[in-house]
Design a protein around this motif. Structure first.
Motif: not given
Length: 186
Positions: A51, A55, A58, A60, A62-64, A66-67, A70
């Protein structure tokens, strides 16, 4: 929140690893011979690697990030470490205890490498504290997902167990029943 949780997880690992003389150089226990809980967190770790790589590809970040957060907060700290504390407490280095050490070490080292782009100095410190082989985490290779280690069915089953546990704890709080008090039914 991420760094405090990651630091506490590392501190837990370091305390027991130092007491038991775990170095990370021990002969690796094959993935298939590890307990299901170890295979679950390693599956989640490899899913995370995939993931984060996707991310970042791409654009991204911020999404990476956050993953990663989490994974550390929920799966690694709240579930894996809490459910496995007793495995680290034994006096002898059993197969089960060694598997727990190797699994947690792998997770922490991989998270350090994944974090290198987001928190370069923190990641480097964690990497060195874990005994990384290179002079810097930034000189080591970026993790690649081991697709063979990903078990989507196991991840889904654990997700259901986590949701049931969380709902049960919420219901206990709502009616003021302590966690240590056994229930006749849910």
């Amino acid at each position: 929140k991420l760094f405090g949780t990651l630091y506490n997880t590392y501190s837990f690992f370091a305390l027991y690893a130092n007491l038991d003389g775990f170095t990370g150089e021990e002969e690796s226990i094959p993935f298939a011979k590890r307990p299901e809980i170890d295979r679950w967190i390693l599956s989640e770790l490899n899913t995370l690697i995939r993931e984060v790589d996707d991310q970042l590809s791409d654009y991204e970040p911020t999404r990476a990030g956050r993953a990663i957060s989490d994974f550390v907060s929920e799966n690694l700290s709240n579930w894996y470490v809490r459910l496995n504390r007793k495995r680290f407490w034994g006096t002898d280095m059993s197969h089960d205890k060694l598997s727990a050490y190797q699994t947690l070490y792998t997770c922490l080292m991989t998270v350090a490498k994944l974090l290198a782009s987001f928190a370069p100095f923190y990641a480097d410190e964690l990497y060195h504290d874990l005994g990384g082989k290179c002079d810097s985490v930034h000189l080591d290779t970026f993790p690649t997902a081991d697709v063979e280690a990903i078990d989507s069915d196991l991840e889904a089953r654990m997700d259901v167990a986590q949701k049931i546990t969380s709902m049960t704890l919420a219901l206990r709080r709502k009616v003021n029943i302590k966690v240590r008090q056994p229930l006749a039914q849910i």
